[in-house]
Design a protein around this motif. Structure first.
Motif, PDB file in Angstrom:
ATOM      1  N   GLY A  11      -2.183  -7.620  -6.576  1.00  0.00           N
ATOM      2  CA  GLY A  11      -3.390  -7.119  -5.908  1.00  0.00           C
ATOM      3  C   GLY A  11      -4.040  -8.274  -5.164  1.00  0.00           C
ATOM      4  N   ILE A  12      -4.631  -7.953  -3.994  1.00  0.00           N
ATOM      5  CA  ILE A  12      -5.284  -8.985  -3.190  1.00  0.00           C
ATOM      6  C   ILE A  12      -6.803  -8.836  -3.342  1.00  0.00           C
ATOM      7  N   ASN A  44       0.805  -1.227   0.000  1.00  0.00           N
ATOM      8  CA  ASN A  44       0.000   0.000   0.000  1.00  0.00           C
ATOM      9  C   ASN A  44       0.838   1.278   0.000  1.00  0.00           C
ATOM     10  N   HIS A  45       0.918   2.002   1.115  1.00  0.00           N
ATOM     11  CA  HIS A  45       1.634   3.286   1.113  1.00  0.00           C
ATOM     12  C   HIS A  45       3.149   3.118   1.286  1.00  0.00           C
ATOM     13  N   VAL A  46       3.618   1.877   1.402  1.00  0.00           N
ATOM     14  CA  VAL A  46       5.070   1.652   1.441  1.00  0.00           C
ATOM     15  C   VAL A  46       5.605   1.758   0.007  1.00  0.00           C
ATOM     16  N   ILE A  47       6.595   2.642  -0.175  1.00  0.00           N
ATOM     17  CA  ILE A  47       7.148   2.903  -1.509  1.00  0.00           C
ATOM     18  C   ILE A  47       8.072   1.765  -1.931  1.00  0.00           C
ATOM     19  N   CYS A  48       9.000   1.396  -1.049  1.00  0.00           N
ATOM     20  CA  CYS A  48       9.973   0.333  -1.346  1.00  0.00           C
ATOM     21  C   CYS A  48      10.659  -0.093  -0.058  1.00  0.00           C
ATOM     22  N   HIS A  49      11.420  -1.188  -0.138  1.00  0.00           N
ATOM     23  CA  HIS A  49      12.219  -1.699   0.984  1.00  0.00           C
ATOM     24  C   HIS A  49      11.365  -2.082   2.193  1.00  0.00           C
ATOM     25  N   SER A  83       1.326   3.893  -3.133  1.00  0.00           N
ATOM     26  CA  SER A  83       2.495   3.925  -4.006  1.00  0.00           C
ATOM     27  C   SER A  83       2.614   2.586  -4.721  1.00  0.00           C
ATOM     28  N   ALA A  84       3.090   2.621  -5.960  1.00  0.00           N
ATOM     29  CA  ALA A  84       3.296   1.383  -6.731  1.00  0.00           C
ATOM     30  C   ALA A  84       4.667   1.421  -7.392  1.00  0.00           C
ATOM     31  N   GLN A  85       5.184   0.216  -7.736  1.00  0.00           N
ATOM     32  CA  GLN A  85       6.493   0.112  -8.393  1.00  0.00           C
ATOM     33  C   GLN A  85       6.557  -1.162  -9.227  1.00  0.00           C
ATOM     34  N   TRP A  86       7.180  -1.044 -10.401  1.00  0.00           N
ATOM     35  CA  TRP A  86       7.549  -2.205 -11.226  1.00  0.00           C
ATOM     36  C   TRP A  86       9.012  -2.051 -11.593  1.00  0.00           C
ATOM     37  N   GLU A  87       9.727  -3.155 -11.744  1.00  0.00           N
ATOM     38  CA  GLU A  87      11.159  -3.087 -12.051  1.00  0.00           C
ATOM     39  C   GLU A  87      11.560  -4.171 -13.050  1.00  0.00           C
ATOM     40  N   HIS A  88      12.258  -3.743 -14.100  1.00  0.00           N
ATOM     41  CA  HIS A  88      12.913  -4.673 -15.018  1.00  0.00           C
ATOM     42  C   HIS A  88      14.386  -4.310 -15.128  1.00  0.00           C
ATOM     43  N   ALA A  89      15.206  -5.310 -15.487  1.00  0.00           N
ATOM     44  CA  ALA A  89      16.602  -5.083 -15.865  1.00  0.00           C
ATOM     45  C   ALA A  89      16.673  -5.132 -17.386  1.00  0.00           C
ATOM     46  N   ILE A 114       0.001  -8.933   7.570  1.00  0.00           N
ATOM     47  CA  ILE A 114      -0.890  -9.937   6.973  1.00  0.00           C
ATOM     48  C   ILE A 114      -1.669  -9.299   5.823  1.00  0.00           C
ATOM     49  N   LEU A 115      -1.595  -9.926   4.651  1.00  0.00           N
ATOM     50  CA  LEU A 115      -2.250  -9.360   3.458  1.00  0.00           C
ATOM     51  C   LEU A 115      -3.759  -9.494   3.584  1.00  0.00           C
ATOM     52  N   LYS A 116      -4.466  -8.434   3.137  1.00  0.00           N
ATOM     53  CA  LYS A 116      -5.929  -8.439   3.221  1.00  0.00           C
ATOM     54  C   LYS A 116      -6.548  -7.965   1.911  1.00  0.00           C
ATOM     55  N   ASN A 117      -7.805  -8.299   1.745  1.00  0.00           N
ATOM     56  CA  ASN A 117      -8.554  -7.931   0.543  1.00  0.00           C
ATOM     57  C   ASN A 117      -8.382  -6.441   0.235  1.00  0.00           C
ATOM     58  N   GLY A 118      -8.055  -6.120  -1.023  1.00  0.00           N
ATOM     59  CA  GLY A 118      -7.924  -4.724  -1.443  1.00  0.00           C
ATOM     60  C   GLY A 118      -6.514  -4.178  -1.380  1.00  0.00           C
ATOM     61  N   ASP A 119      -5.593  -4.905  -0.737  1.00  0.00           N
ATOM     62  CA  ASP A 119      -4.199  -4.446  -0.678  1.00  0.00           C
ATOM     63  C   ASP A 119      -3.564  -4.499  -2.074  1.00  0.00           C
ATOM     64  N   ILE A 120      -2.636  -3.563  -2.315  1.00  0.00           N
ATOM     65  CA  ILE A 120      -1.713  -3.707  -3.447  1.00  0.00           C
ATOM     66  C   ILE A 120      -0.307  -3.789  -2.853  1.00  0.00           C
ATOM     67  N   LEU A 121       0.558  -4.596  -3.481  1.00  0.00           N
ATOM     68  CA  LEU A 121       1.904  -4.745  -2.940  1.00  0.00           C
ATOM     69  C   LEU A 121       2.911  -5.006  -4.041  1.00  0.00           C
ATOM     70  N   ASN A 122       4.135  -4.584  -3.758  1.00  0.00           N
ATOM     71  CA  ASN A 122       5.278  -4.867  -4.628  1.00  0.00           C
ATOM     72  C   ASN A 122       6.151  -5.927  -3.966  1.00  0.00           C
ATOM     73  N   ILE A 123       6.529  -6.938  -4.746  1.00  0.00           N
ATOM     74  CA  ILE A 123       7.549  -7.890  -4.284  1.00  0.00           C
ATOM     75  C   ILE A 123       8.777  -7.684  -5.157  1.00  0.00           C
ATOM     76  N   ASP A 124       9.904  -7.378  -4.508  1.00  0.00           N
ATOM     77  CA  ASP A 124      11.160  -7.054  -5.194  1.00  0.00           C
ATOM     78  C   ASP A 124      12.179  -8.137  -4.853  1.00  0.00           C
ATOM     79  N   VAL A 125      12.648  -8.841  -5.880  1.00  0.00           N
ATOM     80  CA  VAL A 125      13.554  -9.973  -5.685  1.00  0.00           C
ATOM     81  C   VAL A 125      14.900  -9.661  -6.339  1.00  0.00           C
ATOM     82  N   SER A 126      15.956  -9.916  -5.608  1.00  0.00           N
ATOM     83  CA  SER A 126      17.316  -9.726  -6.125  1.00  0.00           C
ATOM     84  C   SER A 126      18.127 -10.949  -5.732  1.00  0.00           C
ATOM     85  N   ILE A 127      18.772 -11.579  -6.728  1.00  0.00           N
ATOM     86  CA  ILE A 127      19.545 -12.796  -6.431  1.00  0.00           C
ATOM     87  C   ILE A 127      20.951 -12.697  -7.029  1.00  0.00           C
ATOM     88  N   ILE A 128      21.814 -13.568  -6.508  1.00  0.00           N
ATOM     89  CA  ILE A 128      23.152 -13.739  -7.076  1.00  0.00           C
ATOM     90  C   ILE A 128      23.245 -15.178  -7.580  1.00  0.00           C
TER      91      ILE A 128
END
Ligand code: MF3
Ligand code: CO
Ligand code: CO
Length: 253
Positions: A113-114, A73-78, A230-236, A86-100
């Motif tokens: 979206g939930i 929701n209002h969390v921009i990043c990190h 706030s929302a975010q999408w990320e590509h390399a 706990i995720l609830k109906n109506g939430d939007i969220l970003n999952i950001d994955v970084s691997i080596i």
């Protein structure tokens, strides 16, 4: 100094980026109402280690305590995964994955979206995706990096949304965060020119309200100052001879 990647490095970063996107594909069916964000984090880490033969680039990075970032929701990043979130109906969220993987770095994120998401939240998610894609379409040899920010800001403003300024995209692949800083708005600081063989992320964070952010007392969680969504999408993205190649697409589309 912006690294021009060798063909061998490009191969390695292509693989790392694709596997990072596979983590987001894997977790999608588990992103539902009632789950806490720590169980999602642990499930992704298990997959990263056991299925991909890779490790999280996040844990321990400047002391970051978890394997992924999950920003609701209002969390921009990190956003730090937590048993109590706990995720609830109506939430939007970003999952950001970084691997080596084989010492190369992948980094990608997307929105979820939930259940039934409010119309304004869904519009924010959609416009933010469009912002990322318009930024990517500005990528080609000899183009100024600032073209990316101009394209993103123009589209966000057309919809009366704002572009977060305190966080940016970045070179990626040999290290987690390389030069340059990829601004998501029109910035005089952005003076670099794109060249074939550069690899960087484009990861706009867009707010319904004002662009200002603040970091919470945990030292990581960045939120909108006005508490708006706030929302975010990320590509390399790789700069190719004729344009771009998105590296962070999943194996099975
Ligand atoms: N994945 C984030 C990015 O897009 C960085 C997260 S740093 C961490 O650059 F330490 F919070 F994981
Ligand atoms: Co990134
Ligand atoms: Co990221």
């Amino acid at each position: 100094m912006i690294i021009i990647k060798t063909p061998e490095q490009i191969e390695g970063i292509r693989l790392a980026s694709r596997l990072t996107a596979d983590v987001l594909e894997m977790i999608t069916p588990f992103v539902v109402a009632g789950v806490n964000t720590q169980e999602l984090d642990e499930r992704m880490n298990t997959f990263i280690i056991n299925e991909l033969g890779a490790i999280s680039a996040c844990i321990g990075y400047h002391g970051y305590p978890k394997y992924t970032c999950i920003s609701v929701n209002h969390v921009i990043c990190h956003g730090i995964p937590s048993l109590t979130k706990i995720l609830k109906n109506g939430d939007i969220l970003n999952i950001d994955v970084s691997i080596i993987k084989n010492s190369y770095f992948g980094d990608t994120s997307r929105m979820f979206g939930i259940g039934r998401v409010p119309i304004m939240a869904q519009k924010l998610v959609d416009v933010t995706y469009e912002c990322m894609m318009l930024g990517i379409e500005a990528v080609k040899p000899n183009a100024p990096f600032n073209d990316i920010g101009i394209a993103i800001q123009k589209h966000a403003q057309k919809h009366n949304f704002s572009v977060v300024r305190d966080f940016c995209g970045h070179g990626v692949g040999v290290a987690f965060h390389e030069d340059p800083q990829v601004m998501h708005y029109d910035s005089k600081q952005s003076t670099d020119i794109m060249q074939e063989g550069m690899i960087f992320t484009i990861e706009p964070m867009i707010n319904v309200g004002k662009y200002h952010s603040k970091v919470l007392a945990d030292g990581w969680t960045a939120v909108t100052k006005d508490h708006s969504l706030s929302a975010q999408w990320e590509h390399a993205v790789l700069v190719t001879a004729t344009g771009y190649e998105i590296l962070s697409l999943p194996s099975k589309l």
